[in-house]
Design an enzyme around this catalytic site. Structure first.
Site, PDB file in Angstrom:
ATOM      1  N   GLY A  64      -0.807 -51.980  -5.350  1.00 53.49           N
ATOM      2  CA  GLY A  64      -0.449 -51.286  -6.597  1.00 53.49           C
ATOM      3  C   GLY A  64      -0.318 -52.361  -7.528  1.00 53.49           C
ATOM      4  O   GLY A  64       0.093 -53.535  -7.298  1.00 53.49           O
ATOM      5  N   THR A  65      -0.200 -51.607  -8.582  1.00 49.34           N
ATOM      6  CA  THR A  65      -0.407 -52.707  -9.766  1.00 49.34           C
ATOM      7  C   THR A  65       1.105 -52.287 -10.739  1.00 49.34           C
ATOM      8  O   THR A  65       2.138 -52.702 -10.445  1.00 49.34           O
ATOM      9  CB  THR A  65      -1.479 -52.615 -10.677  1.00 49.34           C
ATOM     10  OG1 THR A  65      -1.867 -51.474 -11.027  1.00 49.34           O
ATOM     11  CG2 THR A  65      -2.645 -53.362  -9.811  1.00 49.34           C
ATOM     12  N   THR A  66       0.703 -51.731 -12.000  1.00 54.31           N
ATOM     13  CA  THR A  66       1.883 -51.768 -13.123  1.00 54.31           C
ATOM     14  C   THR A  66       2.752 -50.672 -12.858  1.00 54.31           C
ATOM     15  O   THR A  66       2.553 -49.634 -12.940  1.00 54.31           O
ATOM     16  CB  THR A  66       0.940 -51.840 -14.267  1.00 54.31           C
ATOM     17  OG1 THR A  66       0.144 -52.972 -14.232  1.00 54.31           O
ATOM     18  CG2 THR A  66       2.155 -52.210 -15.462  1.00 54.31           C
ATOM     19  N   LYS A  90       2.763 -44.249  -7.248  1.00 58.78           N
ATOM     20  CA  LYS A  90       3.459 -45.457  -7.057  1.00 58.78           C
ATOM     21  C   LYS A  90       4.868 -45.266  -7.429  1.00 58.78           C
ATOM     22  O   LYS A  90       5.688 -46.103  -7.390  1.00 58.78           O
ATOM     23  CB  LYS A  90       2.780 -46.656  -7.837  1.00 58.78           C
ATOM     24  CG  LYS A  90       1.483 -46.897  -7.969  1.00 58.78           C
ATOM     25  CD  LYS A  90       0.816 -48.133  -8.774  1.00 58.78           C
ATOM     26  CE  LYS A  90      -0.602 -47.917  -8.650  1.00 58.78           C
ATOM     27  NZ  LYS A  90      -1.258 -48.885  -9.523  1.00 58.78           N
TER      28      LYS A  90
END
Length: 281
Positions: free
Chosen positions: A53-55, A86
């Site tokens: 997962g990123t931001t 997320k």
């Protein structure tokens, strides 16, 4: 005892009278192998390829806090998933946004939710927001062995503090070290760009709608410069997850509400691709 338990379907007395208000401690005592950080991995060469997962971004406003995340998960240079979620409620007055190894992060969030629910049932009261932040710090620290093998989890925690009557934001590093952020925060691969955007957009007197607009603007800027961050996908109708926590509790904005924000930003970006300008002193 084990055979009798299986035949009667009854749990041992120790399971029905836990001696600790911490679900993690209880699990560690009775089934330590179920804790994520206790699972041994085979020896590997180099980094492990797993969806990441990123931001995640957050911004406080008078009366609460907004926590949001993009929808992209990556595996190396490949988009592993376009619509991953997320941001999750931790309990009624707090939420967690995950960055890092997606599978471990989701598992950690579920364990964190159980930890808070277990505490409330045993103690008959909710843990303070500070206490929740500390519990999450302990869980991240227990994953350090995995993090050293490339499976790190670095969440962003936000909630409404009923005692201080305001929204608060906590960031973490891979060792479980936590810091309380003032006003806004970001984590994940696009956090540098998202935080820079929020630094210019943030205002102390944000309304709830303005705070939501600011975090989506920040995610838009992060996606513009970080390939691992997904911006609003108009063609597939995939938009960021935006949540709000106030004295009324946790609320997730509907897809219609977020799409309206995303489309308004997109229309303005057609005129100003680099986004809003901050005034010079």
């Amino acid at each position: 005892m084990e055979a009798n338990t299986r035949s009667t379907g009854r749990l041992p007395a120790a399971f029905l009278t836990p001696g600790s208000s911490s679900f993690m401690d209880f699990l560690g005592e009775h089934s330590p192998d179920l804790l994520p950080g206790n699972r041994p991995l085979p020896p590997v060469q180099g980094a492990i390829e797993a969806p990441h997962g990123t931001t995640i971004v957050a911004a406080a406003f008078p009366g609460g806090v907004v926590l949001a995340g993009d929808r992209r998960a990556t595996m190396g240079n490949v988009i592993a998933q376009r619509d991953i979620e997320k941001v999750f409620p931790a309990d009624e007055y707090s939420a967690v946004g995950i960055a890092g190894t997606a599978g471990l992060a989701v598992e950690m969030v579920k364990l964190f939710q159980l930890e808070l629910e277990h505490f409330e049932k045993v103690e008959g009261a909710q843990l303070s927001l500070e206490g929740k932040a500390n519990r999450l710090s302990t869980m991240i620290r227990s994953n350090l062995g995995m993090a050293m093998q490339g499976l790190a989890v670095v969440p962003l925690f936000a909630g409404y503090d009923l005692d201080r009557e305001k929204g608060r934001i906590f960031s973490y590093d891979v060792t479980g070290g936590r810091s309380e952020e003032q006003g806004f925060a970001a984590t994940g691969s696009g956090s540098l760009f998202a935080r820079s955007a929020l630094k210019k957009l943030f205002q102390e007197d944000f309304t709830e709608n303005q705070a939501a607009m600011a975090v989506v603007q920040a995610l838009y800027d992060a996606a513009d410069d970080d390939s691992a961050t997904g911006g609003p996908d108009m063609a597939r109708r995939i938009y960021p997850i935006v949540t709000v926590i106030t004295e009324d509790g946790f609320k997730k904005l509907t897809e219609a509400e977020v799409s309206e924000i995303a489309r308004a930003i997109h229309e303005r970006r057609l005129e100003q691709p680099d986004g809003p300008r901050a005034a010079l002193l």
